[in-house]
Design an enzyme around this catalytic site. Structure first.
Site, PDB file in Angstrom:
ATOM      1  N   ASP A 240       0.825  -1.199   0.000  1.00  0.00           N
ATOM      2  CA  ASP A 240       0.000   0.000   0.000  1.00  0.00           C
ATOM      3  C   ASP A 240       0.867   1.260   0.000  1.00  0.00           C
ATOM      4  O   ASP A 240       1.844   1.350   0.758  1.00  0.00           O
ATOM      5  CB  ASP A 240      -0.869  -0.032   1.268  1.00  0.00           C
ATOM      6  CG  ASP A 240      -1.811   1.146   1.362  1.00  0.00           C
ATOM      7  OD1 ASP A 240      -2.670   1.266   0.478  1.00  0.00           O
ATOM      8  OD2 ASP A 240      -1.690   1.937   2.317  1.00  0.00           O
ATOM      9  N   GLU A 300       1.468  -0.506  -5.068  1.00  0.00           N
ATOM     10  CA  GLU A 300       0.614   0.635  -5.382  1.00  0.00           C
ATOM     11  C   GLU A 300       1.553   1.787  -5.686  1.00  0.00           C
ATOM     12  O   GLU A 300       1.938   2.562  -4.812  1.00  0.00           O
ATOM     13  CB  GLU A 300      -0.317   1.008  -4.224  1.00  0.00           C
ATOM     14  CG  GLU A 300      -1.338   2.046  -4.680  1.00  0.00           C
ATOM     15  CD  GLU A 300      -1.991   2.873  -3.575  1.00  0.00           C
ATOM     16  OE1 GLU A 300      -2.933   3.611  -3.876  1.00  0.00           O
ATOM     17  OE2 GLU A 300      -1.539   2.815  -2.416  1.00  0.00           O
TER      18      GLU A 300
HETATM   19  C1  GLC Z   1      -3.929   3.417  -0.465  1.00  0.00           C
HETATM   20  C2  GLC Z   1      -5.238   2.658  -0.425  1.00  0.00           C
HETATM   21  C3  GLC Z   1      -6.317   3.592   0.023  1.00  0.00           C
HETATM   22  C4  GLC Z   1      -5.964   4.094   1.422  1.00  0.00           C
HETATM   23  C5  GLC Z   1      -4.585   4.733   1.430  1.00  0.00           C
HETATM   24  C6  GLC Z   1      -4.093   4.938   2.817  1.00  0.00           C
HETATM   25  O1  GLC Z   1      -3.928   4.410  -1.403  1.00  0.00           O
HETATM   26  O2  GLC Z   1      -5.507   2.106  -1.690  1.00  0.00           O
HETATM   27  O3  GLC Z   1      -7.578   2.988   0.026  1.00  0.00           O
HETATM   28  O4  GLC Z   1      -6.917   5.012   1.840  1.00  0.00           O
HETATM   29  O5  GLC Z   1      -3.624   3.915   0.811  1.00  0.00           O
HETATM   30  O6  GLC Z   1      -3.715   3.723   3.391  1.00  0.00           O
END
Ligand code: GLC
Length: 573
Positions: A240, A300
Protein backbone atom coordinates in the site's frame (compact mmCIF):
# COMPACT_ATOMS: atom_id res chain seq x y z
CA UNK A 1 -9.72 13.35 -5.97
CA UNK A 2 -6.76 13.48 -3.60
CA UNK A 3 -3.40 14.04 -5.29
CA UNK A 4 -2.34 10.59 -4.22
CA UNK A 5 -4.98 9.07 -6.43
CA UNK A 6 -4.58 11.45 -9.35
CA UNK A 7 -1.30 11.11 -10.10
CA UNK A 8 5.41 7.37 -11.52
CA UNK A 9 30.29 -3.04 -16.24
CA UNK A 10 32.03 -4.41 -15.28
CA UNK A 11 33.50 -5.38 -18.67
CA UNK A 12 34.64 -8.93 -19.03
CA UNK A 13 37.07 -9.83 -21.75
CA UNK A 14 35.92 -12.85 -23.66
CA UNK A 15 37.85 -13.70 -26.79
CA UNK A 16 35.97 -13.54 -30.08
CA UNK A 17 36.86 -17.14 -30.63
CA UNK A 18 35.12 -18.24 -27.42
CA UNK A 19 32.01 -16.28 -28.38
CA UNK A 20 31.91 -17.94 -31.79
CA UNK A 21 32.20 -21.41 -30.23
CA UNK A 22 29.40 -20.64 -27.81
CA UNK A 23 27.17 -19.37 -30.61
CA UNK A 24 27.72 -22.52 -32.66
CA UNK A 25 26.96 -24.66 -29.63
CA UNK A 26 23.77 -22.74 -28.96
CA UNK A 27 22.70 -23.07 -32.60
CA UNK A 28 23.33 -26.81 -32.54
CA UNK A 29 21.29 -27.28 -29.36
CA UNK A 30 18.40 -25.08 -30.44
CA UNK A 31 18.12 -26.83 -33.83
CA UNK A 32 17.81 -30.20 -32.18
CA UNK A 33 15.41 -29.25 -29.39
CA UNK A 34 12.05 -27.97 -30.57
CA UNK A 35 10.91 -24.98 -28.51
CA UNK A 36 8.45 -26.01 -25.84
CA UNK A 37 4.93 -24.63 -26.02
CA UNK A 38 4.63 -21.47 -23.92
CA UNK A 39 2.39 -23.07 -21.34
CA UNK A 40 5.09 -25.64 -20.60
CA UNK A 41 7.88 -23.11 -20.30
CA UNK A 42 8.88 -22.22 -16.79
CA UNK A 43 7.18 -18.98 -15.86
CA UNK A 44 6.83 -17.40 -12.48
CA UNK A 45 3.24 -18.27 -11.61
CA UNK A 46 2.15 -14.64 -11.35
CA UNK A 47 2.95 -13.91 -15.00
CA UNK A 48 0.20 -16.20 -16.27
CA UNK A 49 -2.17 -15.55 -13.39
CA UNK A 50 -5.29 -13.43 -13.37
CA UNK A 51 -5.58 -11.45 -10.13
CA UNK A 52 -8.85 -10.31 -8.58
CA UNK A 53 -9.10 -7.61 -5.94
CA UNK A 54 -11.61 -8.23 -3.14
CA UNK A 55 -12.76 -5.47 -0.83
CA UNK A 56 -13.73 -7.81 2.03
CA UNK A 57 -16.34 -5.54 3.61
CA UNK A 58 -18.32 -5.72 0.40
CA UNK A 59 -17.83 -9.16 -1.09
CA UNK A 60 -19.94 -11.70 0.80
CA UNK A 61 -21.35 -11.61 4.33
CA UNK A 62 -21.48 -15.08 5.91
CA UNK A 63 -22.63 -14.07 9.39
CA UNK A 64 -25.27 -11.58 8.28
CA UNK A 65 -24.08 -8.50 10.12
CA UNK A 66 -24.06 -6.35 6.98
CA UNK A 67 -20.27 -6.53 6.52
CA UNK A 68 -18.49 -9.06 4.34
CA UNK A 69 -16.01 -11.51 5.88
CA UNK A 70 -13.44 -14.20 5.22
CA UNK A 71 -15.93 -17.07 5.38
CA UNK A 72 -17.98 -15.15 2.85
CA UNK A 73 -14.97 -15.06 0.53
CA UNK A 74 -14.38 -18.79 1.11
CA UNK A 75 -17.98 -19.51 0.08
CA UNK A 76 -17.36 -17.83 -3.29
CA UNK A 77 -14.13 -19.57 -4.25
CA UNK A 78 -15.89 -21.88 -6.69
CA UNK A 79 -17.38 -18.87 -8.42
CA UNK A 80 -13.92 -17.28 -8.68
CA UNK A 81 -12.33 -20.45 -9.97
CA UNK A 82 -15.04 -20.86 -12.57
CA UNK A 83 -14.59 -17.23 -13.59
CA UNK A 84 -10.90 -17.83 -14.27
CA UNK A 85 -9.26 -16.19 -11.28
CA UNK A 86 -5.86 -17.49 -10.11
CA UNK A 87 -5.08 -15.13 -7.24
CA UNK A 88 -7.15 -12.98 -4.93
CA UNK A 89 -5.81 -9.79 -3.38
CA UNK A 90 -7.77 -9.10 -0.21
CA UNK A 91 -7.63 -5.47 0.92
CA UNK A 92 -6.73 -5.12 4.63
CA UNK A 93 -8.59 -7.52 6.91
CA UNK A 94 -6.38 -7.02 9.99
CA UNK A 95 -7.56 -5.58 13.31
CA UNK A 96 -8.30 -1.92 12.74
CA UNK A 97 -10.41 0.91 14.14
CA UNK A 98 -11.66 1.16 10.50
CA UNK A 99 -11.14 4.91 10.18
CA UNK A 100 -9.84 4.21 6.67
CA UNK A 101 -11.71 0.88 6.45
CA UNK A 102 -8.75 -1.29 7.33
CA UNK A 103 -5.93 0.85 5.94
CA UNK A 104 -5.30 1.84 9.57
CA UNK A 105 -3.90 -1.37 11.03
CA UNK A 106 -3.66 -1.86 14.79
CA UNK A 107 -2.25 -5.42 14.66
CA UNK A 108 -0.50 -6.78 11.58
CA UNK A 109 -0.55 -10.40 12.68
CA UNK A 110 -4.22 -11.06 13.26
CA UNK A 111 -7.63 -10.84 11.60
CA UNK A 112 -10.17 -8.20 12.58
CA UNK A 113 -13.04 -9.94 14.41
CA UNK A 114 -15.48 -8.34 11.98
CA UNK A 115 -13.87 -10.41 9.23
CA UNK A 116 -13.28 -13.59 11.25
CA UNK A 117 -10.36 -15.23 12.99
CA UNK A 118 -6.92 -16.55 12.12
CA UNK A 119 -8.54 -19.99 11.93
CA UNK A 120 -10.97 -18.61 9.31
CA UNK A 121 -8.00 -17.25 7.41
CA UNK A 122 -6.28 -20.64 7.51
CA UNK A 123 -9.50 -22.26 6.28
CA UNK A 124 -9.75 -19.76 3.43
CA UNK A 125 -6.12 -20.32 2.53
CA UNK A 126 -6.56 -24.10 2.50
CA UNK A 127 -9.73 -23.95 0.40
CA UNK A 128 -8.15 -21.48 -2.01
CA UNK A 129 -4.99 -23.48 -2.47
CA UNK A 130 -7.02 -26.65 -3.12
CA UNK A 131 -8.49 -24.78 -6.06
CA UNK A 132 -5.12 -23.44 -7.18
CA UNK A 133 -5.99 -19.90 -6.08
CA UNK A 134 -3.22 -17.85 -4.46
CA UNK A 135 -3.86 -15.36 -1.67
CA UNK A 136 -2.28 -11.93 -1.71
CA UNK A 137 -2.64 -9.70 1.34
CA UNK A 138 -2.51 -5.94 1.49
CA UNK A 139 0.52 -4.71 3.40
CA UNK A 140 -0.05 -1.23 4.81
CA UNK A 141 3.60 -0.42 5.02
CA UNK A 142 3.73 3.38 5.25
CA UNK A 143 1.68 3.92 8.42
CA UNK A 144 -0.13 2.16 11.23
CA UNK A 145 -3.30 3.04 13.08
CA UNK A 146 -2.90 5.53 15.90
CA UNK A 147 -4.28 2.69 18.05
CA UNK A 148 -1.39 0.34 17.22
CA UNK A 149 0.55 -0.49 20.43
CA UNK A 150 3.69 0.86 18.76
CA UNK A 151 2.09 4.28 18.34
CA UNK A 152 0.42 4.24 21.73
CA UNK A 153 3.84 3.73 23.26
CA UNK A 154 5.44 6.22 20.88
CA UNK A 155 3.11 9.02 21.88
CA UNK A 156 3.31 8.21 25.60
CA UNK A 157 6.57 10.10 26.18
CA UNK A 158 9.49 11.62 24.32
CA UNK A 159 11.72 8.87 25.68
CA UNK A 160 9.47 5.86 25.06
CA UNK A 161 10.95 2.78 23.38
CA UNK A 162 8.89 3.37 20.23
CA UNK A 163 9.23 7.17 20.08
CA UNK A 164 11.50 7.01 17.04
CA UNK A 165 9.27 4.48 15.25
CA UNK A 166 7.21 7.42 14.01
CA UNK A 167 8.09 10.92 12.82
CA UNK A 168 7.93 13.44 15.64
CA UNK A 169 9.10 17.04 15.26
CA UNK A 170 8.84 20.37 17.02
CA UNK A 171 6.65 23.00 15.43
CA UNK A 172 8.27 25.84 13.49
CA UNK A 173 6.93 28.32 16.04
CA UNK A 174 4.20 28.09 18.66
CA UNK A 175 1.01 26.84 16.99
CA UNK A 176 2.78 26.23 13.67
CA UNK A 177 3.48 22.79 12.17
CA UNK A 178 7.07 21.86 11.29
CA UNK A 179 6.57 22.65 7.57
CA UNK A 180 3.93 23.14 4.85
CA UNK A 181 3.32 19.48 3.94
CA UNK A 182 -0.32 18.61 3.41
CA UNK A 183 -2.10 15.34 4.04
CA UNK A 184 -3.45 13.81 0.84
CA UNK A 185 -6.72 13.46 2.74
CA UNK A 186 -6.89 17.20 3.55
CA UNK A 187 -5.33 19.65 6.00
CA UNK A 188 -1.83 19.75 7.41
CA UNK A 189 0.15 16.49 7.41
CA UNK A 190 1.21 17.28 10.99
CA UNK A 191 -0.84 16.60 14.10
CA UNK A 192 0.03 18.28 17.36
CA UNK A 193 0.05 15.98 20.37
CA UNK A 194 -0.37 18.00 23.59
CA UNK A 195 0.99 15.24 25.83
CA UNK A 196 4.55 15.49 24.54
CA UNK A 197 4.16 18.88 22.85
CA UNK A 198 5.41 17.75 19.46
CA UNK A 199 3.84 17.10 16.06
CA UNK A 200 3.66 13.70 14.36
CA UNK A 201 3.53 13.24 10.62
CA UNK A 202 0.69 11.56 8.71
CA UNK A 203 0.53 11.43 4.90
CA UNK A 204 -3.07 10.18 5.18
CA UNK A 205 -5.58 10.66 8.06
CA UNK A 206 -4.28 11.85 11.47
CA UNK A 207 -5.30 8.38 12.69
CA UNK A 208 -2.68 6.93 10.30
CA UNK A 209 0.71 8.09 11.65
CA UNK A 210 3.63 7.43 9.29
CA UNK A 211 6.21 4.90 10.37
CA UNK A 212 9.80 6.07 10.44
CA UNK A 213 11.45 3.82 7.86
CA UNK A 214 14.86 5.32 8.69
CA UNK A 215 14.71 3.39 11.95
CA UNK A 216 16.09 -0.17 11.43
CA UNK A 217 13.81 -1.50 14.18
CA UNK A 218 10.77 -0.52 12.09
CA UNK A 219 12.19 -2.32 9.10
CA UNK A 220 12.89 -5.48 11.11
CA UNK A 221 9.43 -5.54 12.67
CA UNK A 222 7.65 -4.95 9.39
CA UNK A 223 9.73 -7.51 7.51
CA UNK A 224 8.81 -10.03 10.20
CA UNK A 225 5.15 -9.34 9.47
CA UNK A 226 5.65 -10.55 5.91
CA UNK A 227 7.35 -13.72 7.16
CA UNK A 228 4.43 -14.37 9.52
CA UNK A 229 1.99 -14.40 6.61
CA UNK A 230 4.26 -16.23 4.16
CA UNK A 231 4.48 -19.03 6.69
CA UNK A 232 0.67 -19.10 6.76
CA UNK A 233 0.58 -19.71 3.01
CA UNK A 234 0.24 -16.21 1.62
CA UNK A 235 1.71 -15.91 -1.91
CA UNK A 236 2.60 -12.25 -1.81
CA UNK A 237 1.60 -8.74 -0.91
CA UNK A 238 0.14 -5.68 -2.49
CA UNK A 239 2.20 -2.90 -0.95
CA UNK A 240 0.00 0.00 0.00
CA UNK A 241 1.06 3.57 -0.79
CA UNK A 242 4.64 2.48 -1.22
CA UNK A 243 5.86 5.72 -2.76
CA UNK A 244 5.18 7.56 0.49
CA UNK A 245 7.57 5.58 2.74
CA UNK A 246 10.23 8.26 3.07
CA UNK A 247 10.32 11.98 3.72
CA UNK A 248 13.09 14.51 3.44
CA UNK A 249 14.79 14.44 6.88
CA UNK A 250 15.42 18.19 6.61
CA UNK A 251 11.71 18.82 6.15
CA UNK A 252 12.03 21.27 3.25
CA UNK A 253 8.72 22.91 2.38
CA UNK A 254 7.02 21.47 -0.71
CA UNK A 255 6.65 23.84 -3.70
CA UNK A 256 3.16 25.34 -3.81
CA UNK A 257 1.38 25.28 -7.16
CA UNK A 258 -1.49 27.49 -8.32
CA UNK A 259 -5.04 26.54 -7.34
CA UNK A 260 -6.84 24.74 -4.54
CA UNK A 261 -7.86 21.10 -4.14
CA UNK A 262 -11.29 19.66 -3.26
CA UNK A 263 -10.66 20.36 0.43
CA UNK A 264 -9.78 24.01 -0.22
CA UNK A 265 -6.08 23.38 0.49
CA UNK A 266 -3.35 24.77 -1.75
CA UNK A 267 -2.04 22.35 -4.36
CA UNK A 268 1.48 21.18 -3.61
CA UNK A 269 4.08 19.28 -5.52
CA UNK A 270 5.00 16.40 -3.20
CA UNK A 271 8.66 16.95 -3.91
CA UNK A 272 9.96 16.20 -0.44
CA UNK A 273 7.53 13.58 0.86
CA UNK A 274 6.83 11.30 -2.09
CA UNK A 275 8.87 8.97 -4.27
CA UNK A 276 12.17 9.49 -2.44
CA UNK A 277 15.02 7.25 -3.68
CA UNK A 278 15.40 5.53 -0.29
CA UNK A 279 12.22 3.54 -0.95
CA UNK A 280 14.17 1.37 -3.39
CA UNK A 281 16.58 0.19 -0.70
CA UNK A 282 13.63 -1.06 1.33
CA UNK A 283 12.03 -2.73 -1.69
CA UNK A 284 15.22 -4.56 -2.64
CA UNK A 285 15.45 -5.98 0.87
CA UNK A 286 11.77 -6.80 1.02
CA UNK A 287 12.13 -8.65 -2.27
CA UNK A 288 14.95 -10.75 -0.83
CA UNK A 289 12.54 -11.96 1.87
CA UNK A 290 9.78 -12.51 -0.70
CA UNK A 291 12.12 -14.57 -2.88
CA UNK A 292 12.73 -16.97 0.00
CA UNK A 293 9.02 -17.81 -0.23
CA UNK A 294 8.61 -17.51 -4.05
CA UNK A 295 6.22 -14.68 -3.34
CA UNK A 296 5.15 -11.81 -5.54
CA UNK A 297 5.23 -8.14 -4.60
CA UNK A 298 2.67 -5.87 -6.23
CA UNK A 299 3.08 -2.16 -5.70
CA UNK A 300 0.61 0.63 -5.38
CA UNK A 301 3.01 2.80 -7.31
CA UNK A 302 1.73 6.05 -8.73
CA UNK A 303 4.23 6.65 -11.47
CA UNK A 304 4.12 9.52 -13.92
CA UNK A 305 6.30 7.95 -16.57
CA UNK A 306 8.03 4.75 -17.57
CA UNK A 307 11.39 5.78 -16.11
CA UNK A 308 9.74 5.95 -12.69
CA UNK A 309 7.99 2.64 -13.29
CA UNK A 310 11.30 1.02 -14.25
CA UNK A 311 12.82 2.14 -10.99
CA UNK A 312 10.14 0.13 -9.17
CA UNK A 313 11.05 -3.02 -11.11
CA UNK A 314 14.58 -2.35 -9.89
CA UNK A 315 17.80 -1.89 -11.83
CA UNK A 316 18.31 -5.65 -11.76
CA UNK A 317 14.65 -6.62 -11.62
CA UNK A 318 15.20 -7.02 -7.91
CA UNK A 319 12.36 -4.89 -6.49
CA UNK A 320 8.65 -5.27 -7.34
CA UNK A 321 7.58 -7.93 -9.82
CA UNK A 322 4.30 -6.16 -10.48
CA UNK A 323 4.40 -2.40 -9.89
CA UNK A 324 1.00 -1.08 -10.92
CA UNK A 325 1.45 1.77 -13.36
CA UNK A 326 -2.17 2.97 -13.19
CA UNK A 327 -1.74 4.44 -16.65
CA UNK A 328 -5.06 2.98 -17.80
CA UNK A 329 -6.84 4.33 -14.76
CA UNK A 330 -5.83 7.79 -15.90
CA UNK A 331 -7.31 7.35 -19.37
CA UNK A 332 -10.93 8.35 -19.03
CA UNK A 333 -12.13 8.19 -22.59
CA UNK A 334 -12.24 5.56 -25.30
CA UNK A 335 -9.37 6.86 -27.33
CA UNK A 336 -7.45 4.30 -29.43
CA UNK A 337 -4.56 6.75 -29.77
CA UNK A 338 -4.28 7.23 -26.02
CA UNK A 339 -4.43 3.49 -25.25
CA UNK A 340 -1.93 2.73 -28.03
CA UNK A 341 0.48 5.19 -26.52
CA UNK A 342 0.09 3.79 -22.98
CA UNK A 343 0.38 0.16 -24.09
CA UNK A 344 3.52 0.91 -26.11
CA UNK A 345 5.04 2.66 -23.11
CA UNK A 346 4.29 -0.21 -20.74
CA UNK A 347 5.65 -2.70 -23.25
CA UNK A 348 8.89 -0.76 -23.39
CA UNK A 349 9.32 -1.00 -19.61
CA UNK A 350 11.97 -3.25 -18.12
CA UNK A 351 9.60 -5.66 -16.36
CA UNK A 352 6.43 -7.65 -16.88
CA UNK A 353 3.39 -5.34 -17.36
CA UNK A 354 0.41 -5.15 -15.01
CA UNK A 355 -2.96 -3.86 -16.17
CA UNK A 356 -5.59 -2.37 -13.89
CA UNK A 357 -8.72 -0.50 -14.97
CA UNK A 358 -10.58 -0.13 -11.62
CA UNK A 359 -9.96 -0.39 -7.91
CA UNK A 360 -11.37 0.62 -4.53
CA UNK A 361 -10.03 4.17 -4.81
CA UNK A 362 -11.22 5.20 -8.25
CA UNK A 363 -14.45 5.50 -10.20
CA UNK A 364 -15.27 2.12 -11.74
CA UNK A 365 -14.34 1.55 -15.40
CA UNK A 366 -18.04 0.95 -16.15
CA UNK A 367 -18.69 4.64 -15.50
CA UNK A 368 -15.40 6.08 -16.67
CA UNK A 369 -15.88 4.69 -20.18
CA UNK A 370 -19.64 4.07 -20.37
CA UNK A 371 -21.69 6.45 -22.54
CA UNK A 372 -24.91 5.75 -20.64
CA UNK A 373 -26.38 3.79 -23.57
CA UNK A 374 -23.86 1.11 -24.52
CA UNK A 375 -22.31 0.57 -21.09
CA UNK A 376 -22.47 -3.23 -21.15
CA UNK A 377 -21.00 -3.34 -24.61
CA UNK A 378 -18.25 -0.97 -23.48
CA UNK A 379 -17.59 -3.11 -20.37
CA UNK A 380 -16.98 -6.04 -22.73
CA UNK A 381 -14.78 -3.85 -24.91
CA UNK A 382 -12.61 -2.99 -21.92
CA UNK A 383 -12.38 -6.66 -20.93
CA UNK A 384 -11.42 -7.44 -24.52
CA UNK A 385 -8.60 -4.95 -24.07
CA UNK A 386 -6.96 -5.47 -20.71
CA UNK A 387 -7.42 -9.24 -20.58
CA UNK A 388 -5.74 -9.77 -23.95
CA UNK A 389 -2.65 -7.65 -23.45
CA UNK A 390 0.79 -8.98 -22.64
CA UNK A 391 0.97 -8.79 -18.87
CA UNK A 392 -0.88 -9.61 -15.68
CA UNK A 393 -4.39 -8.19 -15.29
CA UNK A 394 -5.72 -7.26 -11.87
CA UNK A 395 -9.52 -7.27 -11.92
CA UNK A 396 -11.67 -5.47 -9.37
CA UNK A 397 -14.64 -7.31 -7.87
CA UNK A 398 -17.88 -6.60 -9.69
CA UNK A 399 -16.17 -5.40 -12.85
CA UNK A 400 -17.02 -8.75 -14.43
CA UNK A 401 -20.76 -8.15 -14.01
CA UNK A 402 -20.71 -4.48 -15.02
CA UNK A 403 -21.06 -2.98 -11.57
CA UNK A 404 -21.59 0.73 -11.56
CA UNK A 405 -20.14 3.39 -9.27
CA UNK A 406 -22.97 4.53 -7.01
CA UNK A 407 -21.83 7.46 -4.87
CA UNK A 408 -23.93 8.69 -1.95
CA UNK A 409 -26.33 11.48 -2.78
CA UNK A 410 -26.35 13.09 0.68
CA UNK A 411 -23.39 14.11 2.79
CA UNK A 412 -24.86 12.44 5.87
CA UNK A 413 -24.78 9.05 4.12
CA UNK A 414 -21.07 9.22 3.30
CA UNK A 415 -18.90 6.63 5.06
CA UNK A 416 -15.49 7.46 3.63
CA UNK A 417 -14.13 10.39 5.70
CA UNK A 418 -12.62 12.15 2.68
CA UNK A 419 -16.12 12.32 1.22
CA UNK A 420 -17.44 14.07 4.30
CA UNK A 421 -14.54 16.49 4.36
CA UNK A 422 -14.51 17.22 0.62
CA UNK A 423 -18.28 17.18 -0.01
CA UNK A 424 -19.62 17.95 -2.59
CA UNK A 425 -16.49 18.19 -4.77
CA UNK A 426 -15.00 15.02 -3.31
CA UNK A 427 -17.72 12.50 -2.52
CA UNK A 428 -15.28 9.89 -1.26
CA UNK A 429 -14.86 6.32 -2.39
CA UNK A 430 -18.09 4.68 -1.18
CA UNK A 431 -19.45 4.61 -4.72
CA UNK A 432 -16.92 2.05 -5.95
CA UNK A 433 -17.09 -0.07 -2.78
CA UNK A 434 -20.78 -1.08 -2.77
CA UNK A 435 -21.76 -4.70 -2.02
CA UNK A 436 -21.16 -7.36 -4.64
CA UNK A 437 -24.32 -8.12 -6.59
CA UNK A 438 -24.82 -11.88 -6.39
CA UNK A 439 -28.50 -12.18 -7.34
CA UNK A 440 -31.71 -10.19 -7.49
CA UNK A 441 -32.93 -11.16 -4.03
CA UNK A 442 -32.98 -8.77 -1.09
CA UNK A 443 -29.62 -7.01 -0.59
CA UNK A 444 -28.44 -8.60 -3.83
CA UNK A 445 -27.68 -11.85 -1.99
CA UNK A 446 -24.75 -10.12 -0.27
CA UNK A 447 -26.23 -10.32 3.24
CA UNK A 448 -29.51 -10.88 5.00
CA UNK A 449 -28.84 -7.81 7.15
CA UNK A 450 -28.74 -4.20 6.01
CA UNK A 451 -25.41 -3.86 4.16
CA UNK A 452 -22.88 -1.31 5.44
CA UNK A 453 -23.25 0.55 2.14
CA UNK A 454 -26.47 0.54 0.12
CA UNK A 455 -26.79 -1.95 -2.72
CA UNK A 456 -27.09 -0.03 -6.01
CA UNK A 457 -30.45 -0.39 -7.79
CA UNK A 458 -28.64 -2.02 -10.72
CA UNK A 459 -28.52 -5.32 -8.82
CA UNK A 460 -31.82 -6.15 -10.49
CA UNK A 461 -30.23 -6.10 -13.94
CA UNK A 462 -26.57 -6.79 -13.14
CA UNK A 463 -25.96 -9.73 -10.85
CA UNK A 464 -24.00 -12.96 -10.95
CA UNK A 465 -26.95 -15.39 -10.93
CA UNK A 466 -28.74 -13.81 -13.88
CA UNK A 467 -25.62 -13.11 -15.87
CA UNK A 468 -24.41 -16.70 -15.53
CA UNK A 469 -27.57 -17.78 -17.34
CA UNK A 470 -27.27 -15.19 -20.10
CA UNK A 471 -24.72 -16.06 -22.80
CA UNK A 472 -24.59 -12.44 -23.93
CA UNK A 473 -23.96 -10.94 -20.47
CA UNK A 474 -20.85 -9.05 -19.40
CA UNK A 475 -20.03 -11.96 -17.09
CA UNK A 476 -20.29 -14.57 -19.85
CA UNK A 477 -17.98 -12.44 -21.97
CA UNK A 478 -15.41 -12.17 -19.16
CA UNK A 479 -15.54 -15.93 -18.68
CA UNK A 480 -14.97 -16.59 -22.38
CA UNK A 481 -12.03 -14.21 -22.61
CA UNK A 482 -10.46 -15.51 -19.40
CA UNK A 483 -10.81 -19.12 -20.54
CA UNK A 484 -9.16 -18.28 -23.85
CA UNK A 485 -6.42 -16.34 -22.10
CA UNK A 486 -5.55 -19.32 -19.94
CA UNK A 487 -5.26 -21.73 -22.85
CA UNK A 488 -3.91 -19.66 -25.72
CA UNK A 489 -0.14 -19.47 -26.00
CA UNK A 490 -0.18 -16.28 -28.04
CA UNK A 491 -2.31 -14.53 -25.42
CA UNK A 492 -0.17 -15.81 -22.58
CA UNK A 493 3.23 -15.07 -23.97
CA UNK A 494 2.99 -13.55 -27.41
CA UNK A 495 4.54 -10.26 -28.39
CA UNK A 496 2.29 -7.25 -28.66
CA UNK A 497 2.27 -5.90 -32.22
CA UNK A 498 0.15 -2.80 -32.83
CA UNK A 499 -1.77 -2.67 -36.13
CA UNK A 500 -3.32 0.17 -38.15
CA UNK A 501 -1.81 2.72 -35.82
CA UNK A 502 -3.53 5.69 -37.41
CA UNK A 503 -7.04 4.32 -36.97
CA UNK A 504 -9.01 6.80 -34.87
CA UNK A 505 -11.82 4.35 -34.06
CA UNK A 506 -10.46 0.85 -33.85
CA UNK A 507 -7.68 -0.23 -31.53
CA UNK A 508 -6.14 -3.38 -32.93
CA UNK A 509 -3.10 -5.50 -32.30
CA UNK A 510 -1.65 -8.94 -32.72
CA UNK A 511 -0.41 -11.16 -29.97
CA UNK A 512 2.12 -13.23 -31.78
CA UNK A 513 3.92 -16.29 -30.47
CA UNK A 514 6.18 -18.39 -32.70
CA UNK A 515 3.98 -19.45 -35.64
CA UNK A 516 0.70 -18.50 -33.98
CA UNK A 517 -1.04 -15.16 -33.69
CA UNK A 518 -4.26 -13.78 -32.32
CA UNK A 519 -5.80 -10.61 -33.72
CA UNK A 520 -7.70 -8.32 -31.36
CA UNK A 521 -9.83 -5.55 -32.86
CA UNK A 522 -11.74 -3.22 -30.55
CA UNK A 523 -14.13 -0.66 -31.92
CA UNK A 524 -13.94 2.29 -29.54
CA UNK A 525 -16.57 4.24 -31.45
CA UNK A 526 -20.37 4.30 -31.43
CA UNK A 527 -20.59 3.59 -35.16
CA UNK A 528 -20.00 0.31 -37.00
CA UNK A 529 -16.52 -0.07 -38.52
CA UNK A 530 -15.01 -2.14 -41.30
CA UNK A 531 -11.26 -2.53 -40.94
CA UNK A 532 -8.79 -4.18 -43.27
CA UNK A 533 -5.47 -5.50 -42.00
CA UNK A 534 -2.28 -6.20 -43.85
CA UNK A 535 -2.02 -9.72 -42.46
CA UNK A 536 0.26 -11.00 -45.20
CA UNK A 537 3.14 -8.87 -43.93
CA UNK A 538 2.90 -10.92 -40.74
CA UNK A 539 2.74 -14.22 -42.66
CA UNK A 540 -1.03 -14.78 -42.44
CA UNK A 541 -3.94 -14.52 -44.83
CA UNK A 542 -7.13 -14.43 -42.78
CA UNK A 543 -8.67 -14.35 -39.31
CA UNK A 544 -11.02 -16.92 -37.80
CA UNK A 545 -13.23 -15.76 -34.92
CA UNK A 546 -12.54 -17.11 -31.45
CA UNK A 547 -14.66 -14.59 -29.54
CA UNK A 548 -16.76 -11.76 -30.91
CA UNK A 549 -19.56 -9.56 -29.71
CA UNK A 550 -22.87 -9.19 -31.52
CA UNK A 551 -22.47 -9.19 -35.26
CA UNK A 552 -18.75 -8.51 -35.37
CA UNK A 553 -17.17 -10.85 -37.92
CA UNK A 554 -14.13 -11.40 -40.10
CA UNK A 555 -13.94 -12.11 -43.78
CA UNK A 556 -10.42 -12.80 -44.97
CA UNK A 557 -8.35 -9.89 -43.73
CA UNK A 558 -11.31 -7.59 -43.10
CA UNK A 559 -13.06 -7.31 -39.76
CA UNK A 560 -16.51 -5.81 -39.42
CA UNK A 561 -17.26 -4.47 -35.97
CA UNK A 562 -20.56 -3.37 -34.50
CA UNK A 563 -20.55 -0.16 -32.38
CA UNK A 564 -18.12 -0.82 -29.50
CA UNK A 565 -17.70 -4.31 -30.97
CA UNK A 566 -14.95 -6.76 -30.10
CA UNK A 567 -13.35 -9.30 -32.40
CA UNK A 568 -10.74 -11.75 -31.16
CA UNK A 569 -9.58 -14.15 -33.84
CA UNK A 570 -6.95 -16.70 -34.63
CA UNK A 571 -4.87 -15.97 -37.71
CA UNK A 572 -4.47 -18.61 -40.37
CA UNK A 573 -1.89 -18.91 -43.15
C1 GLC B 1 -3.93 3.42 -0.47
C2 GLC B 1 -5.24 2.66 -0.42
C3 GLC B 1 -6.32 3.59 0.02
C4 GLC B 1 -5.96 4.09 1.42
C5 GLC B 1 -4.59 4.73 1.43
C6 GLC B 1 -4.09 4.94 2.82
O1 GLC B 1 -3.93 4.41 -1.40
O2 GLC B 1 -5.51 2.11 -1.69
O3 GLC B 1 -7.58 2.99 0.03
O4 GLC B 1 -6.92 5.01 1.84
O5 GLC B 1 -3.62 3.92 0.81
O6 GLC B 1 -3.71 3.72 3.39
Amino acid sequence: MPTHFIRVTHARRVSLCAVAVLCLLWLAISCQTPTKPAAEQPHPWWQHAVFYEIYPRSFADSNNNGIGDLNGIASKLDYLKDLGVDAIWITPCFPSPQVDFGYDVSDYENIDPMYGTLADFDHLEKEASQRGIHIILDFVINHTSDQHPWFLDSRSSRTSAHRDWYIWRDGKAPGQPPNNWLSTFGGSAWQYDPKTKQYYYHYFYPQQPDLNWRNPAVKDAMFDVTRFWYKRGVSGFRLDAVDTLFEDPNLHDNPVLPGKDAYGDPIEENKYNDNLPEVHDVLRDLRKVADQYSAVLIGETWTDNIAELNRYYGDHNDELQLPMDFLFTMVNKLSPAEFRKRIAEVNSASGWPTFVISNHDIVRSYDRYGDGVHNDQIAKLMAGLYLTLRGTPIMYYGEEIGMKTTPPTRREDVKDPIGRRGWPKEKGRDGERTPMQWDDSVNAGFSQAKPWLPVPPTYKTHNVADELKDPSSVLSFYKKVLALRHSNEALLDGDYIPLNENDQNVLSYLRSYESEAVLIALNMSGTGQKTTFDLSSHGFSSARALIETGNSTANGNTVTLEPYGVFIGELTK
